[in-house]
Enzyme design. Structure first.
Site, short mmCIF file in Angstrom:
data_model
loop_
_atom_site.label_atom_id
_atom_site.label_comp_id
_atom_site.label_asym_id
_atom_site.label_seq_id
_atom_site.Cartn_x
_atom_site.Cartn_y
_atom_site.Cartn_z
N LYS A 141 82.31 44.52 53.49
CA LYS A 141 83.13 45.56 52.87
C LYS A 141 84.11 46.19 53.86
CE LYS A 141 82.76 49.52 49.77
NZ LYS A 141 81.83 50.44 49.07
N GLU A 167 76.37 36.97 36.77
CA GLU A 167 77.16 36.22 37.75
C GLU A 167 77.02 34.71 37.60
OE1 GLU A 167 75.32 38.86 38.49
OE2 GLU A 167 76.51 40.30 39.63
N PHE A 227 71.04 48.12 52.06
CA PHE A 227 71.00 48.05 50.60
C PHE A 227 71.89 46.92 50.10
CE2 PHE A 227 72.65 49.47 46.38
CZ PHE A 227 71.46 49.27 45.69
N GLN A 228 71.34 46.07 49.25
CA GLN A 228 72.04 44.92 48.69
C GLN A 228 72.58 43.96 49.75
OE1 GLN A 228 74.72 46.33 45.55
NE2 GLN A 228 72.97 46.19 44.15
N MET A 286 63.92 18.12 24.32
CA MET A 286 63.79 17.09 25.34
C MET A 286 62.41 17.16 26.01
SD MET A 286 65.25 14.49 26.36
CE MET A 286 67.02 14.31 26.38
C1 LIG Z 1 67.42 26.15 33.78
C2 LIG Z 1 66.59 25.02 33.26
N1 LIG Z 1 65.26 25.21 33.07
C3 LIG Z 1 64.49 24.19 32.58
C4 LIG Z 1 65.05 22.97 32.31
C5 LIG Z 1 64.18 21.82 31.79
N2 LIG Z 1 64.60 21.43 30.43
C6 LIG Z 1 65.42 20.37 30.21
S1 LIG Z 1 65.81 20.18 28.60
C7 LIG Z 1 64.88 21.51 28.16
C8 LIG Z 1 64.78 21.92 26.72
C9 LIG Z 1 66.06 22.37 26.15
O1 LIG Z 1 65.83 22.84 24.85
P1 LIG Z 1 67.01 23.10 23.85
O2 LIG Z 1 68.06 23.89 24.51
O3 LIG Z 1 66.46 23.66 22.59
O4 LIG Z 1 67.60 21.66 23.63
P2 LIG Z 1 67.02 20.43 22.78
O5 LIG Z 1 66.41 19.48 23.77
O6 LIG Z 1 66.03 20.95 21.81
O7 LIG Z 1 68.21 19.84 22.12
C10 LIG Z 1 64.27 22.08 29.27
C11 LIG Z 1 63.35 23.22 29.24
C12 LIG Z 1 66.44 22.83 32.55
N3 LIG Z 1 67.07 21.66 32.35
N4 LIG Z 1 67.18 23.86 33.00
#
Ligand SMILES: Cc1ncc(C[n+]2csc(CCOP(=O)(O)OP(=O)(O)O)c2C)c(N)n1
Ligand SMILES: [Mg+2]
Lengths: 599, 207
Positions: free
Chosen positions: A174, A62, A124-125, A496
């Site tokens: 529902k 979803e 439920f749900q 990052m």
């Molecule tokens: C749902 C979610 N969880 C954690 C983060 C924190 N976060 C930001 S960038 C990142 C790493 C992303 O890695 P990747 O997709 O390999 O991209 P890259 O930076 O290597 O280009 C994380 C864990 C986030 N932005 N969103």
């Protein structure tokens, strides 16, 4: 006047609630619904089965449905529509709704609910969908009376698209979906059910416009700072913005969300502003004497340290949402209204009065800017046998720029590089999660955009970590022939996160390296997509060309340099004139003190 | 030294905005002038809202306030127009102009909120609060409580041999003072309504 007065109610014919929902969606012009079935919405799915005018796109999770609807909405300017079941279906949409709220994307999301008489009994749900989604929607409804259902749907669309757009939830028990009731059409002519009282101000105050234009005419170091609001105000706003920049001759920068409102090929364009914005943009923000903010919200990714933010400028701020004004930054000329209307009036006044900023001052301002531009803050060197991530994205841009492509991203370094190196000419082509920064946004958003533009090239510039968060949607792409291209900038790291650990935490790469990554080529094939891989810089062009030529969903695994960092960068807690320009520059600019605690 | 609490005195010094500036077509009042926004003085504001009286409206308002970390001192709510199903909510909160302006505009963002008015800044206004104050005691203390009740024009709404319940109406400071005086005289408990307010003069909240 109450809205009902303008509507017609056909009292002779009765329909069940599910049929009423579909009739209302049709009347609202909905062509596609992104959804996932379950017990509480079976009556609606049954009605979907019996008709042909609304296409249902079955997602695989979803959250994917909401992001797909966001991609659809962002790339078309229409309201995106979602249908999910109660309980887990509803809780799974929360991330998507929050994302849409932060980035002001119009969404109507219908959630099933347990029958009215079971609400409150831990059925439920059952989940308190209204309570859970209250803080992550612009508005939400629980419909208990089938006769009001049609009006609620019309009103939900009005609320979602009017003023500052956002997500709206309709929670439908529902029994109401199965009850017989009457259908109410939305007010004639306009197709817009108005809310009883919700009337956001769209027309800007003439005196404020006058004041703004006066400031602009007296500026010596002016700068346009534009944001997603320009895109939300429709293509007309982008056209007006181009004209205003043209006649004033002022430089322009933009937030991440605003990319594409102004063409990157134009000389007045300074590139993106903010944490990973260009040197020339950030120094212009810092040094300008008149800042004209159109539809941006002084987000912390843009301002950096608020105390040091653009200290010597008079600030004009146009925003349709009064709460965005004077929230982070106190401004001199607040203008509440629609960006297109404000731009139109500024332009008209500028032209009719034959205004002109001090040309000598403007020339000398541009000379400064050119000097900053000369630093070429996005430069990188593609040497040796390893692909630089910037190179891969730059080549993708060069090889697709004539195709009017739609680009989505996940979240991380690749997202920032995409913003820096993919140069947009048109609005609504750039789909990214700015406010919430949701990993897993890009693939479903690309699918939504592809469904809206079946013939267009749609590319998700992804990270190998992010893509795994909604990888299941490859199955959706295959089923619905949404031939999206997933272009994975694979550095094997949550890049990052790794970059911040390098800069802030002594290079202790705690959990940011992904062991046991899947083989993305095989994974693509398992889903029925085509998988490609490239690791040789010399083969990047051919691989991209091949990817584009395949009329199927493609996953392209681009193996890149694992240790590349994203520059330039304003470290947390620093000012715009305190940027790290590149690896050789970072030594003297350690992040310290309060900056460490910021995100 | 303890931080200076906003008092009735500082509220009295508050700058009252000219009504001309307040006649914006916006759902909340015209933007606060720049000089006031930069002013870091903290004082108490009463903000009044008209809202559609639909299920969950209170949760919406309270959730927004809590979610954005505003500190509020009181909140009252009741339906004021049955026909139109409109309720009025009064919120008292202390903050700088910028903070109060944010509170008001964030409230204005809620779809069922259609009027937001600052009854402290936009115009002179009247504030009232009601408290039920239970005092138990015998002898001198009992007599003294009754005497003070008289001075404050408090009604005795329940009386027993050993206790009274006073009903006292007034602004917040008056109620605070009354309750303070009752403390040594056998104060048992207090129940307060929170502040309700309307502007002075002939115009209503909808202008
Ligand atoms: C749902 C979610 N969880 C954690 C983060 C924190 N976060 C930001 S960038 C990142 C790493 C992303 O890695 P990747 O997709 O390999 O991209 P890259 O930076 O290597 O280009 C994380 C864990 C986030 N932005 N969103
Ligand atoms: Mg990565």
């Amino acid at each position: 006047m109450p809205a009902e007065a303008a509507t017609s109610t056909d009292t002779t014919e009765k329909f069940n609630g599910a049929r009423i929902i579909l009739k209302a969606l049709q009347e609202q012009g909905v062509e596609v619904v992104f959804g996932y079935p379950g017990g509480a919405v079976l009556p609606i799915y049954d009605e979907l089965f019996k008709q042909n005018s609304i296409r249902h796109v079955l997602v695989r999770h979803e959250q994917g449905a909401v992001h797909a609807a966001e991609g659809y909405a962002r790339s078309t300017g229409k309201v995106g529509c979602v249908l999910v079941t109660s309980g887990p279906g509803a809780t799974n949409v929360v991330t998507g709704l929050t994302d849409a709220l932060m980035d002001s994307i119009p969404i109507v999301c219908i959630t099933g609910q347990v029958p009215t008489h079971l609400i409150g009994y831990d059925a439920f749900q059952e989940a308190d969908t209204l309570g859970i989604t209250r803080p992550c929607t612009k508005h939400n409804y629980l419909v208990k009376d089938v006769d009001k259902l049609a009006s609620v749907v019309h009103e939900a669309f009005y609320v979602a698209r009017t003023g500052r757009p956002g997500p709206v939830v309709i929670d439908l028990p529902k029994d109401v979906a199965m009850a017989m009731g009457t259908y109410t059409t939305s007010p004639r002519g306009t197709k817009r059910q108005q809310h009883k009282t919700y009337r956001p101000k769209t027309k800007p105050d003439a005196a404020a416009i006058e004041q703004a234009v006066k400031l602009m005419a007296g500026a010596k170091r002016p700068l346009f700072y534009t944001g997603g609001g320009v895109i939300n105000a429709g293509p007309k706003a982008s056209a007006l913005l181009r004209e205003l920049v043209e006649v004033t001759g002022f430089p322009i920068t933009s937030t991440l969300m605003g990319l594409g409102a102004f063409p990157a090929s134009d000389d007045h364009w300074l590139g993106m502003v903010g944490m990973h914005g260009t040197y020339e943009s950030n120094l212009s923000m810092h040094g300008c004497d008149v800042m004209i903010n159109i539809g941006a919200r002084f987000d912390d990714r843009v301002t950096g340290n608020l105390k040091l933010f653009s200290p010597n400028s008079k600030k004009i701020h146009v925003d349709i949402d009064p709460s965005s004004i004077n929230k982070n930054v106190i401004v001199d000329v607040p203008i509440v209204g629609d960006c297109a209307l404000a731009l139109e009036e500024m332009l008209a006044l500028w032209k009719s009065r034959r205004l002109k900023a001090d040309q000598n001052a403007l020339k000398s301002w541009w000379r400064h800017i050119e000097e900053w531009r000369g630093r070429d803050s996005l430069r990188y060197a593609q040497r040796g046998k390893i692909i630089k991530p910037q190179y891969a994205i730059q080549r993708l841009f060069e090889l697709t720029k004539d195709r009017d492509a739609y680009i989505s991203t996940e979240v991380g370094q690749h997202q920032m590089w995409a913003a820096q190196f993919y140069r947009f000419e048109q609005p609504n082509r750039w789909l990214t999660s700015g406010g919430l920064g949701t990993m897993g946004y890009g693939l479903p958003a690309a699918i939504g955009a592809q469904i809206a533009h079946p013939k267009a090239l749609v590319v998700d510039i992804a990270g190998e970590a992010s893509i795994l968060m909604n990888i299941q949607e490859l199955s959706t792409a295959v089923q619905h022939r949404a031939n999206v291209k997933v272009f994975i900038i694979n550095n094997q790291y949550m890049g990052m996160v790794r970059q911040w650990q390098e800069l802030l935490h002594g290079g202790r790469y705690s959990s940011s390296y992904t062991e046991s990554l899947p083989d993305f080529v095989k994974l693509a094939e398992a889903f029925g997509c085509v998988g490609l891989r490239v690791s040789d810089p010399a083969k990047v062009d051919d691989t991209i060309k091949e990817m584009i030529s395949i009329k199927q969903p493609v996953v392209c695994d681009v193996v890149v340099d694992q240790k590349e960092n994203c520059f330039p960068m304003i470290p947390s807690g620093k000012a715009h004139n305190d940027m790290i320009l590149g690896p050789e520059d970072k030594a003297g600019k350690a992040i310290s003190g309060a900056g460490l605690a910021l995100v | 030294m303890a931080k200076k609490k906003p008092t009735a005195k500082s509220a009295a010094k508050k700058p009252v905005r000219k009504t001309a500036e307040a006649t914006s077509s916006n759902i909340y009042e015209g933007m606060v002038p720049l000089a006031l926004l930069r002013d870091k003085v903290i004082y108490r504001h009463v903000v009044s809202l008209l809202v559609d009286n639909e299920t969950g409206i209170l949760a919406r308002v309270v959730g927004m306030i809590a979610g954005r970390g505003y500190n509020i001192e009181s909140l009252t709510v009741a339906e004021v127009d049955r026909e139109r199903q409109v309720s009025r909510i009064n919120i008292t909160a202390s903050g700088t102009h910028q903070v109060i302006e944010q509170l008001k505009t964030q409230l204005g963002r809620l779809v069922p909120v259609h009027v937001v008015r600052d009854l402290t800044d936009d115009s002179p206004s009247v504030e009232r609060e009601l408290a039920l104050v239970k005092v138990a005691g015998v002898g001198d203390k009992r007599v003294e409580a009754l005497r003070i009740g008289d001075i404050f024009r408090a009604n005795v709404v329940d009386s027993g041999i050993q206790s009274f319940v006073f009903e006292v109406v007034g602004n917040t400071e008056k109620l605070d003072a009354f309750i303070d005086l009752m403390k040594p005289l056998g104060l048992v408990e207090v129940s307060r309504t929170g502040v309700v307010a309307v502007s002075r003069g002939m115009l209503g909240i909808e202008g």
